[in-house]
Each structure stands twice: as C-alpha cells, then as structure tokens.
Enzyme design. Sequence first.
Site, PDB file in Angstrom:
ATOM      1  CD  GLU A 141      -2.299   0.952   0.009  1.00  7.93           C
ATOM      2  OE1 GLU A 141      -3.456   0.217  -0.527  1.00  7.93           O
ATOM      3  OE2 GLU A 141      -2.565   2.290  -0.783  1.00  7.93           O
ATOM      4  CE  LYS A 200       5.195   1.400   1.614  1.00 11.83           C
ATOM      5  NZ  LYS A 200       3.778   1.032   2.066  1.00 11.83           N
ATOM      6  CB  CYS A 256       6.608   4.074   6.716  1.00  8.84           C
ATOM      7  SG  CYS A 256       4.426   3.056   6.334  1.00  8.84           S
TER       8      CYS A 256
HETATM    9  C1  UDX Z   1       4.834   7.381   3.601  1.00  6.93           C
HETATM   10  C2  UDX Z   1       4.928   7.073   2.314  1.00  6.93           C
HETATM   11  O1  UDX Z   1       4.439   8.126   1.472  1.00  6.93           O
HETATM   12  C3  UDX Z   1       3.637   6.400   1.757  1.00  6.93           C
HETATM   13  O2  UDX Z   1       3.799   6.170   0.162  1.00  6.93           O
HETATM   14  C4  UDX Z   1       3.659   5.678   2.727  1.00  6.93           C
HETATM   15  O3  UDX Z   1       2.895   3.802   2.082  1.00  6.93           O
HETATM   16  C5  UDX Z   1       3.892   5.447   3.759  1.00  6.93           C
HETATM   17  O4  UDX Z   1       4.728   6.479   3.881  1.00  6.93           O
HETATM   18  P1  UDX Z   1       3.185   9.243   5.376  1.00  6.93           P
HETATM   19  O5  UDX Z   1       4.555   8.817   6.535  1.00  6.93           O
HETATM   20  O6  UDX Z   1       1.764   8.540   5.569  1.00  6.93           O
HETATM   21  O7  UDX Z   1       3.450   7.818   3.935  1.00  6.93           O
HETATM   22  O8  UDX Z   1       3.384   9.897   5.394  1.00  6.93           O
HETATM   23  P2  UDX Z   1       4.331  11.443   4.477  1.00  6.93           P
HETATM   24  O9  UDX Z   1       4.180  12.109   3.750  1.00  6.93           O
HETATM   25  O10 UDX Z   1       5.241  10.339   3.393  1.00  6.93           O
HETATM   26  O11 UDX Z   1       5.210  11.629   5.330  1.00  6.93           O
HETATM   27  C6  UDX Z   1       6.392  11.701   6.201  1.00  6.93           C
HETATM   28  C7  UDX Z   1       7.044  12.475   7.234  1.00  6.93           C
HETATM   29  O12 UDX Z   1       8.094  13.667   6.234  1.00  6.93           O
HETATM   30  C8  UDX Z   1       6.451  12.783   7.565  1.00  6.93           C
HETATM   31  O13 UDX Z   1       6.918  13.799   8.619  1.00  6.93           O
HETATM   32  C9  UDX Z   1       6.421  14.415   7.083  1.00  6.93           C
HETATM   33  O14 UDX Z   1       6.428  15.799   7.658  1.00  6.93           O
HETATM   34  C10 UDX Z   1       7.760  14.349   6.409  1.00  6.93           C
HETATM   35  N1  UDX Z   1       8.148  15.441   5.388  1.00  6.93           N
HETATM   36  C11 UDX Z   1       7.569  14.772   4.365  1.00  6.93           C
HETATM   37  C12 UDX Z   1       8.119  16.288   4.959  1.00  6.93           C
HETATM   38  O15 UDX Z   1       9.651  16.434   6.185  1.00  6.93           O
HETATM   39  N2  UDX Z   1       9.484  16.499   3.865  1.00  6.93           N
HETATM   40  C13 UDX Z   1       8.897  16.502   2.508  1.00  6.93           C
HETATM   41  O16 UDX Z   1       8.757  17.484   1.999  1.00  6.93           O
HETATM   42  C14 UDX Z   1       7.885  15.608   2.688  1.00  6.93           C
END
Ligand code: UDX
Length: 442
Positions: A141, A200, A256
Amino acid sequence: MAMIAWKCPDIQVTVVDINALRIDQWNSDDLPVFEPGLFEIVEACRGKNLHFSTEVDDAIAAADMIFVSVNTPTKTYGVGAGRAADLKYIELCARRIAAVATGKKIVVEKSTLPVRTAESLKTVLMANSSGAEFQVLSNPEFLAEGTAMTDLENPDRVLIGGETTPEGVKAAETLASVYEHWVPRDHIITTNLWSSELSKLVANAFLAQRISSINAISALCEATEADVDEVSYAIGRDSRIGPKFLKASVGFGGSCFQKDILNLVYLCEHFGLPEVAAYWEQVVIMNDWQKRRFSQQVVKSLFNTVADKKIAVFGFAFKKDTNDTRESAAIYVCQNLLEEQAHLAIYDPKVSEDQVRVDLKQREVLCDGRLNDLVMIEEDPYAAARDAHAILILTEWNEFCALDFQRIYEGMHKPAFLFDGRNILDLEALRTIGFEARGIGR
Ligand code: UDX
C-alpha cells in the site's frame, strides 16, 4: 478495505481483529483513526457490504480472498533487534488461516514486509493446511496518512506481485479485477513477488532520502545565508528532480520511513552488502541529527538554558491532518527539552492528551520522573503560549498560519522566540511584531 467496499458494491468486505475494543470503535461514530473523508465512507458502507467483527474464523472460512494487514514493527529483541521486522504477527495470522481455511483461497500480504516474506507465508500456510489451496500475492500500500482517501481513490499505481505460474497469474488477475472497479488498468502493475515486496521498501527509502538530502542542505543554508526553500524551489523546477518531497523540516516521522529503511539496511547486511547498508542507513542517521540539531538550536538560542522555562509546542502529530504520532519528530524534540528540564505546554488539534503522555513516558527517567510536572497539554494554542519563552512549530497544521501572533507575542516573555520547524510561517512578519523568529535552513 473501506475504499474497496465503497467502490465495489458487489463485494462483501469483512474486517476482523482479535482486539474487541478496536472493532467496537470501528462500529461506532468515533473511529480509532482520524483520516479526512474516512468516516463518511465507512458510514455509507457499514452494515451493507462493510462489516467489522471479532469472528476471525468465520470470516476466514467465508472469504475467497484474505488480506493480511497486521503490524510489522521493528524487532526489539534477539537477532536483528532494532532493524529487522518482527514477523510474529504475520506468522500467527498465517497459522490461523491455515487451520481454518478450506478450498481455494487467495492470501494477499498488505503489510509492508521484508523481501521474501511471501515465501515464508506460503510455507506456513502449506505446512499447516488440511487440504486448502493457497495463492499468495503481495500488494503493498502506498497511501500516505492525512491524504489516504484521495491516495486510494486516485493511486499513482497499484502494485501486485505474484508467482509466475498459471495459478499465480490467475490470482493476480483476480485481485486486479477488484481494483479495476475504479483504477485504470494501465495503473495496475504486476510483478514477481520479490520485486513487489522490495519496491515498497525502496519507494519509502527514496522518498525519505529526498527529505534527508534537503535537510542536510538546510544546515548548509543556515551557515551560508542561502534560503533552503528557495533552493528547493530552484532544484524542484528541474523536471528530472521534480518538486515533491523537498520540504526541509525538523525531521521526517511516521510509522513507515524509518522502519522500512532499517529493514532495507538489515536485508543488505544479511546479503553481505555492508556498503549498501551503510549508504541507506545514512538517511536515518541524518534524520536523527536534524531532530537533535533543532533541539540544540532552541537551547543555544535561549541563552544555553531552558531549565524551568515554559516552551510552547505547536503540533505533536508526525504530519498534518492525522492524529498519528508514531516516530513523530515532536517526540524526540520534546524529550531533548525535557532532559534540559524545560516546562512544555503542548497543543495539537487532533492528538489526545493520553497519547502525548504515553509517547513521552518512555523517557521519563530523563527528567527524574517529573514528567507530569513538566508537561502540560493545552486545548488552545493561545493558552499554551502564554508566559512562554519560546514557541516551537513541530507539525504543519494549517490553523497555525491563521493564529493572531501579535496577541501571542504580547503574552510571552521577552525576547520571545519562535522556531518554525516546518517553514510554514512568514518569518519577516513575525520579526516585525518583535519575535526572534528562526526557521529551518533560512
Ligand atoms: C509514507 C509514504 O509517503 C507512503 O507512500 C507510504 O505508503 C507510507 O509512508 P506517510 O508516512 O503517511 O507515508 O507520510 P508522508 O507524507 O510520506 O510523510 C512522512 C514524513 O516526512 C512526515 O513526517 C512529513 O512531515 C515528512 N516530510 C514529507 C518532510 O519533512 N518533507 C517533505 O517534503 C515531505
């Protein structure tokens, strides 16, 4: 599963869990996870073709297709502790399926797993079954929290891994036909099992790597007076690089990224590739450093001591639009400041007081058991900031941009510091009010 039920009225979906409390919550108006748009879909399908139950065996017996979506936390004990995934829940689940199932079943691994888990899943199923025939598929996913419903509705791709035997190909087609209710066929990719499982981990490693890369550059920007947001924008305009996932921050969190990279590191070590392992591990090391660097900058700016000073923390979730705090940078920053005996007033629009206390409790020893004295949870950001020496923005909630910072400033000790760990505020405007305002990499 809610999205499948919503898009496929002809399919009956039953979600089972041995945790009765969880199932009760899913059957109530107060779902156990906050995700924009989720409740509306659950409400529309619940009792029709979406059911939540603790009758695990009945559901296994009745299903043609079983999605295994259990926890795969990082192992905390034994071989691979701190790195490898703990597969005990997967195995227990497989044994239960094998004990109950009869006839033909397609078992879909939905949990993120280290490569080659499908094989173990299959071995356990075969060795314990009494006559059932299993096809194991991997269907990782890619949704992100906070945008889960739109991600599910319009996925960049759906990935299905399966065996290349005729039965394997047929099983993959059956699963593809579920997604085809709403996903265009050319967005559905089929691969072999191992490619799917590895993809993944690699997708998450690449995404996290971009954040660690830009965060590394944020430190250089602070040293050179370059502005990291300007650098991000300039490099993101290169179509080969692209604009997404280049937002410098106090550090990435979530369930993740760290877990999956550590898994990848463990796999590389296991297969005798220490250089590859070290390369990817650096993404996590850089993230740890960024969180620590932020806390150190707060202490240093506040004249090298935060002891007994009130510090307001705005945001505790690992990103906006979720109440999830797993691996949130806020946990680490708060722990560092508690170690320095700061008083914290924490405000988050969605995270419960209990959750914040559970997350911080693990390290209570660092503040001599004074956690309850040192941590206040506020229901209003203005109350959190009153009489504070500093405000830390740790989650990028939209509502923080709309606060009356003039009013907040007037209630604070001077100099009033503001550290924007998400680069969402206009630092110049804050400085005009009188704040000592700092961002990340600018
Ligand atoms: C992530 C993946 O994006 C997703 O495809 C996978 O299925 C699960 O892991 P998620 O952890 O829910 O999703 O959120 P995501 O939007 O990826 O953000 C992860 C972290 O990175 C957050 O703490 C976010 O604030 C941080 N982040 C994200 C940054 O610091 N800078 C960015 O440019 C993007």
